[in-house]
Design an enzyme around this catalytic site. Structure first.
Site, PDB file in Angstrom:
ATOM      1  N   ASP A  21       0.946  -1.076   0.178  1.00 56.39           N
ATOM      2  CA  ASP A  21      -0.162  -0.085   0.193  1.00 56.39           C
ATOM      3  C   ASP A  21       0.842   1.307  -0.354  1.00 56.39           C
ATOM      4  OD1 ASP A  21      -2.040   2.031   0.644  1.00 56.39           O
ATOM      5  OD2 ASP A  21      -3.222   1.243   1.993  1.00 56.39           O
ATOM      6  N   HIS A  22       0.678   1.867  -0.903  1.00 57.25           N
ATOM      7  CA  HIS A  22       1.838   2.831  -1.111  1.00 57.25           C
ATOM      8  C   HIS A  22       1.472   4.625  -0.207  1.00 57.25           C
ATOM      9  CE1 HIS A  22       5.081   4.917  -2.639  1.00 57.25           C
ATOM     10  NE2 HIS A  22       5.005   4.873  -4.538  1.00 57.25           N
TER      11      HIS A  22
END
Ligand code: CAO
Length: 539
Positions: free
Chosen positions: A511-512
């Site tokens: 998850d950036h």
């Protein structure tokens, strides 16, 4: 307190009508005039109201039962004096149109004014729906508008076939008997009666409202495919009202009731789908600008294809697991800005260690699996890079001080993710054993919620099946997932020569919002080092 039988009133020419909806249940408080059940013939549907306020003691009818005038539908514990059951007979004038009173098909050409027919006691009834638009072709008896009083709603049909030239009313307008509601440019129907018909023809006789309590009647609702009302949503007045209150476009709702009737539950489900974003109304879809508005997803509606046009088909409902996981996967795929890093790990030594360990433990019946080593290696990497073991909570990160590892398991009914709890505290043998027990429970459909909750990170292994790399979807609220594919012998350059090594493809999705690309690359590299040489865990 008195017990009172609420009976079906005089409902005109209706001989026996089917109960299609139960609107109350035992224990419910009802008001006088509150609808109790909906009945339907092939000509109309109507709600039968209670003549008294009180508490429903017993429902005397079930869905599908046939009732007629005088049938007891509910036993009511009435708060007031006993009311003569015949009270309902005041409904004689509420008789809907006799089934046989079909209109004589008029033959008319030129402009025909469509007027509000004799609707009995109704005065100043509100137009609540416009069912046709100027320019549209209308059939004889096709409903043009719906009007509603506080007692009933009914559709006013066209007395002529042709093209709708003009609608003379707008939503909210009040109409009375004789008011012109539309002008139809009529075409003579082949089967029309030869007798000339005056422009302001009488329309299909409609149910007449009655003194209290009146059955709420939807006129011309006979919803038979291909019939006069085909294409019109089929719903009782209370459901229509409910839909209007919520702003639900009835013609977009699929009815689950008998003959495709729309129920209150269908309206609720439709609303839920809109609220959760799994569905858009046509109006919403039409408003979606090409570039997106930043509000919602502004997606095009799902393509509707008549597959049967192209070849034979079979329709099968999705399994319960697929329905649940599908909704979760869609949310996770759409909401998480996810990136996948692919890498390789050299597991040559690990695999020979695994094989020898299995030989040593042959008698124990426990099979040490590669996945058990992967779980241990991931725990080590998660400890070194704690944000991979975290969850987003608004603008904060929750770092978990426990390491519960989920693993995707393929079952005949779909994908499930059982969880190895406290994997940091368990050895490879114990993890292998627990995994095989959980995988068996998964295949047998016996996993409980406790077996599948609490994971801090997930591994999805397709290693036993095949493939090279893939992009797994993060299992929210986790922030990363490791995909593993099939290892294979590959020539690897050791500085002097190519040597055959067993290479395991790894795919880490992250998850950036929480993790940066550099951290993901480091996580993979560290994981690869541990898998190549587990002694590094000790460093
Ligand atoms: N590379 C090569 N071979 C592998 C391997 C890998 N990465 N992982 C396992 N194998 C081999 C094992 O050596 C074993 O071979 P033998 O039968 O010759 O010993 C065989 O594959 C089965 O492996 P296993 O018993 O260790 O089982 P597993 O750990 O691979 O799988 C489980 C267990 C529950 C993960 C698996 O049954 C499963 O459901 N996999 C599918 C998961 C999935 O669908 N993921 C996709 C999610 S995204 O849609």
């Amino acid at each position: 307190m008195a017990l009172l039988d609420i009976k079906v009133p005089d409902i005109g020419d209706f001989e026996e009508v089917a109960v299609i909806e139960l609107l109350v249940k035992p224990g419910d408080m009802v008001r006088a005039e509150q609808s109790l059940i909906t009945v339907e013939s092939d000509k109309a549907s109507m709600e039968i109201p209670s003549s008294q306020a009180g508490v429903v003691k017993e429902l005397k009818v079930r869905l599908g039962d046939k009732v007629k005038e005088g049938s007891v539908i509910v036993v009511l514990e009435s708060e007031g004096a006993i009311v003569a059951p015949q009270a309902a007979s005041a409904l004689a004038s509420a008789a809907p149109a006799p089934a046989s009173a079909a209109p004589a098909a008029p033959a008319a050409t030129g402009s025909v004014e469509i007027r509000v027919p004799d609707i009995g006691d109704f005065k100043d009834v509100a137009v609540i729906e416009l069912l046709a638009k100027p320019g549209e072709a209308v059939k004889l008896e096709q409903s043009l508008i719906t009007v509603e009083s506080d007692k009933a709603s009914m559709e006013i049909p066209s007395s002529a076939a042709g093209v709708l030239k003009e609608l003379k009313v707008r939503l909210g307008d009040k109409v009375n008997i004789g008011d012109v509601i539309a002008v139809v440019e009529a075409v003579a129907a082949a089967s029309a009666a030869p007798a000339p018909v005056s422009a302001a023809v009488g329309v299909t006789p409609v149910p007449v409202a009655a003194p209290t309590p009146a059955p709420a009647v939807t006129a011309v609702p006979a919803h038979q495919p291909g019939g006069a009302s085909a294409g019109l949503p089929h719903a009782s007045p209370s459901v229509r009202k409910f839909a209007r209150e919520l702003g639900v476009p009835l013609n977009e709702v699929r009815g689950s009731g008998p003959k495709g009737r729309i129920t209150a539950e269908d309206i609720q489900k439709f609303t839920q789908s809109i609220m959760t974003g799994t569905l858009q109304t046509k109006a919403q879809a039409a408003k979606a600008p090409a570039g997106g508005s930043g509000v919602g997803l502004d997606l095009l509606p799902w393509p509707k294809v008549d597959f049967a046009k192209f070849g034979p088909i079979e329709r099968k409902e999705l399994s319960r697991i697929k329905k649940i996981s599908g909704a979760n996967l869609t949310r996770n795929a759409i909401m998480i800005p996810a990136v996948t890093n692919h890498d390789d790990a050299d597991i040559t030594e690990l695999e020979s260690f695994r094989i020898s360990t299995n030989k040593e433990h042959e008698k124990s019946g426990i099979k040490v699996t590669l996945l058990a080593f992967l779980i241990k290696a991931c725990v080590a990497a998660l400890k070194k890079f704690p944000e991979f073991n975290s969850s987003l909570d608004g603008d904060a990160l929750i770092y978990k001080q426990y390491w519960h590892i989920g693993f995707a398991a393929d079952t005949p009914n779909g994908l499930v993710v059982p969880v190895i709890k406290d994997a940091d505290k368990k050895g490879i043998l114990q993890i292998s054993q627990e995994m095989s027990e959980l995988a068996k429970k998964a295949r047998d459909g016996k996993l409980g919620p406790a077996d599948m909750s609490g994971a801090t990170f997930t591994i999805s292994s397709l290693g036993g099946i095949g493939g090279r790399y893939f992009t797994p979807i993060i299992n929210a609220p986790e922030v990363a997932i490791l995909g593993v594919c099939k290892s294979q012998m590959e020539p690897v350059w050791n500085g002097q020569e190519f040597v055959p090594r067993l290479i395991l493809p790894l795919s880490l999705t992250w998850d950036h919002r929480v993790i940066d690309g550099a951290a993901a690359a480091r996580f993979n590299a560290y994981l690869g080092q541990i898998l190549a040489d587990f002694r590094r865990v000790l460093l």
